[in-house]
Scaffold this motif. Structure first.
Motif, mmCIF file in Angstrom:
data_model
loop_
_atom_site.group_PDB
_atom_site.id
_atom_site.type_symbol
_atom_site.label_atom_id
_atom_site.label_comp_id
_atom_site.label_asym_id
_atom_site.label_seq_id
_atom_site.Cartn_x
_atom_site.Cartn_y
_atom_site.Cartn_z
ATOM 1 N N VAL A 105 0.840 -1.205 0.000
ATOM 2 C CA VAL A 105 0.000 0.000 0.000
ATOM 3 C C VAL A 105 0.876 1.258 0.000
ATOM 4 O O VAL A 105 0.556 2.250 -0.675
ATOM 5 N N ASP A 106 1.976 1.222 0.720
ATOM 6 C CA ASP A 106 2.866 2.383 0.779
ATOM 7 C C ASP A 106 3.404 2.753 -0.602
ATOM 8 O O ASP A 106 3.740 3.913 -0.857
ATOM 9 N N SER A 107 3.467 1.752 -1.508
ATOM 10 C CA SER A 107 3.970 1.994 -2.866
ATOM 11 C C SER A 107 2.917 2.616 -3.771
ATOM 12 O O SER A 107 3.185 2.856 -4.961
ATOM 13 N N GLY A 108 1.694 2.859 -3.270
ATOM 14 C CA GLY A 108 0.665 3.509 -4.065
ATOM 15 C C GLY A 108 -0.470 2.612 -4.478
ATOM 16 O O GLY A 108 -1.343 3.026 -5.259
ATOM 17 N N ASN A 109 -0.530 1.399 -3.967
ATOM 18 C CA ASN A 109 -1.603 0.471 -4.302
ATOM 19 C C ASN A 109 -2.712 0.539 -3.251
ATOM 20 O O ASN A 109 -2.561 1.175 -2.205
ATOM 21 N N THR A 110 -3.805 -0.141 -3.523
ATOM 22 C CA THR A 110 -4.965 -0.100 -2.632
ATOM 23 C C THR A 110 -5.379 -1.516 -2.252
ATOM 24 O O THR A 110 -5.434 -2.408 -3.112
ATOM 25 N N ILE A 111 -5.678 -1.705 -0.975
ATOM 26 C CA ILE A 111 -6.191 -2.986 -0.478
ATOM 27 C C ILE A 111 -7.601 -2.759 0.061
ATOM 28 O O ILE A 111 -7.824 -1.863 0.887
ATOM 29 N N PHE A 112 -8.532 -3.557 -0.445
ATOM 30 C CA PHE A 112 -9.930 -3.506 0.000
ATOM 31 C C PHE A 112 -10.193 -4.765 0.827
ATOM 32 O O PHE A 112 -10.004 -5.887 0.342
ATOM 33 N N ILE A 113 -10.634 -4.586 2.067
ATOM 34 C CA ILE A 113 -10.916 -5.728 2.941
ATOM 35 C C ILE A 113 -12.325 -5.569 3.496
ATOM 36 O O ILE A 113 -12.652 -4.540 4.106
ATOM 37 N N ALA A 114 -13.161 -6.564 3.255
ATOM 38 C CA ALA A 114 -14.483 -6.633 3.873
ATOM 39 C C ALA A 114 -14.459 -7.812 4.836
ATOM 40 O O ALA A 114 -14.417 -8.977 4.422
ATOM 41 N N SER A 115 -14.463 -7.520 6.130
ATOM 42 C CA SER A 115 -14.315 -8.558 7.140
ATOM 43 C C SER A 115 -14.741 -8.019 8.485
ATOM 44 O O SER A 115 -14.737 -6.799 8.721
ATOM 45 N N THR A 116 -15.087 -8.926 9.390
ATOM 46 C CA THR A 116 -15.419 -8.510 10.757
ATOM 47 C C THR A 116 -14.182 -8.368 11.622
ATOM 48 O O THR A 116 -14.278 -8.040 12.799
ATOM 49 N N GLY A 117 -13.010 -8.664 11.063
ATOM 50 C CA GLY A 117 -11.752 -8.500 11.784
ATOM 51 C C GLY A 117 -10.607 -8.497 10.800
ATOM 52 O O GLY A 117 -10.664 -9.146 9.753
#
Length: 403
Positions: A105-117
């Motif tokens: 992510v620090d390199s400019g990418n995106t992480i999408f997380i759908a979770s309860t934890g």
């Protein structure tokens, strides 16, 4: 088999057949397990969403990930922009995976997380905390988005939701993108139920990229995608830029089939896997050919019996019973002289001194022993009658000469 037994067997067969037909035609119960895998068509799978990704991200190449996020990101080309999507009831991340995700992510990418934890390490790094409010009796809740370009439409959840939400966020780097509204029962505290609205969808900046986190993964399942909530999914994904690659995580899934057998390591190593396959093939061929070879019926051929000994015993017994020792002695002498002629090629028509010397030389016997035997034979030939003792003595001398 009597008639009564046939009737009992027929009734039993009909009952078994009826049970089988009933099991076949009976509708299968709905599987409400939360799997979130791309291949599961059960209510809480993600088959529908996975097959719609290409239309939601028409400029991205969708890559399904069947390995750990660490293995994928360690080999990721930093020069190619990409997004990474995780959807599961709980995404457990260890320290190494979290570090790779932070670098990604620090390199400019995106992480999408759908979770309860999101795992302790990632939650501590992003300064977020999550809680869930669920009761024994399942109730409904609604989702909405905060961006002004979206209308005020609410998306209802009626099943499988734990009302997970953020209780603490880093307000300096985080933007709240959506809320969940639900009714909390306080009957244990003897208080009336209250309606609560809590943030469940945020965007956190980290380096040159972003983490987009949603605490309601159930909204992305087949059940809600087909019940009219597909717009909610499309709107939440609109925060992802359409980059070159879209990674869809199919590894950290509750419904992923995990092989716990010790053979898992062997089958995961290419060299060991081929050795295993070739060994199994070799054993199969061995069993097939060995079984085919052993199934051939080989007839048993009995060896020819040597009846000479039995014949000699029968004849000897006959002579012994009749007390005809003279005939027995003559036959022994004739057989022995024939043996000498055939074996040593010695003329026995005249038994003299020269005959004794030639026989002794060819038989490898002493002249004295040979002469005594032959003179004893001449002695017996000149007699008209013979005794049992003479027959025994002749047999002893012949046997000693042949040894």
């Amino acid at each position: 088999m009597d008639k009564r037994s046939k009737v009992v067997i027929a009734i039993f067969s009909l009952v078994v057949l009826g049970i089988i037909i009933t099991e076949i035609v009976r509708p299968k119960p709905i599987n409400w397990r939360q799997s979130y895998t791309a291949v599961d068509k059960i209510p809480f799978g993600c088959y529908v969403l996975y097959n719609e990704l290409s239309s939601l991200f028409d400029h991205s190449e969708v890559k399904t990930v069947e390995k750990s996020v660490y293995d994928i990101l360690i080999a990721n080309d930093a020069d190619i922009g990409s997004n990474y999507i995780f959807i599961n009831d709980y995404v457990d991340l260890d320290q190494q995976e979290t570090n790779q995700m932070l670098d990604y992510v620090d390199s400019g990418n995106t992480i999408f997380i759908a979770s309860t934890g999101f795992g302790r390490h990632l939650s501590d790094t992003l300064n977020i905390e999550i809680a869930s409010d669920y009761s024994v009796q399942e109730g409904s809740s609604t989702l909405n988005l905060t961006h002004k370009k979206f209308d005020d439409r609410e998306f209802e959840l009626t099943r499988g939701n734990f009302n997970s939400h953020f209780t603490s966020i880093d307000s300096t780097n985080t933007t709240i993108l959506g809320h969940i509204t639900y009714t909390k029962d306080n009957f244990i505290d003897d208080k009336p139920a209250e309606k609560l609205t809590r943030p469940n969808f945020i965007k956190t900046k980290f380096g040159d990229g972003h983490f987009i986190l949603n605490t309601t993964p159930i909204a992305y399942s087949n059940f809600y995608m087909l019940k009219g909530n597909q717009d909610y999914v499309a709107r939440t994904f609109s925060y992802l830029e359409d980059k070159d690659i879209l990674y869809w995580d199919n590894y950290k899934k509750a419904g992923r089939i995990v092989i716990n057998s010790p053979m898992r390591f062997v089958l995961n190593q290419e060299a060991l896997r081929w050795v295993y396959y070739l060994t199994m093939l070799g054993l199969l061929l061995f069993v097939l050919f060995k079984a085919k070879r052993e199934q051939r019926i080989i007839p048993v051929i009995e060896p020819l019996k040597n009846s000479s000994v039995e014949f000699a015993q029968a004849v000897g017994s006959l002579y012994h019973q009749n007390k005809d020792f003279t005939d027995l002695v003559h036959k022994k002498m004739n057989y022995f002289l024939a043996y000498i002629r055939n074996r040593y090629h010695v003329d026995t028509s005249q038994l003299n001194e020269r005959t004794y010397q030639v026989l002794a030389a060819k038989a490898g016997k002493g002249i004295k022993e040979t002469k005594e035997l032959m003179e004893y034979i001449v002695h017996l030939k000149n007699k008209n009658t013979h005794t049992e003792q003479e027959s025994i003595e002749l047999n002893k001398k012949i046997t000693a000469f042949k040894q």
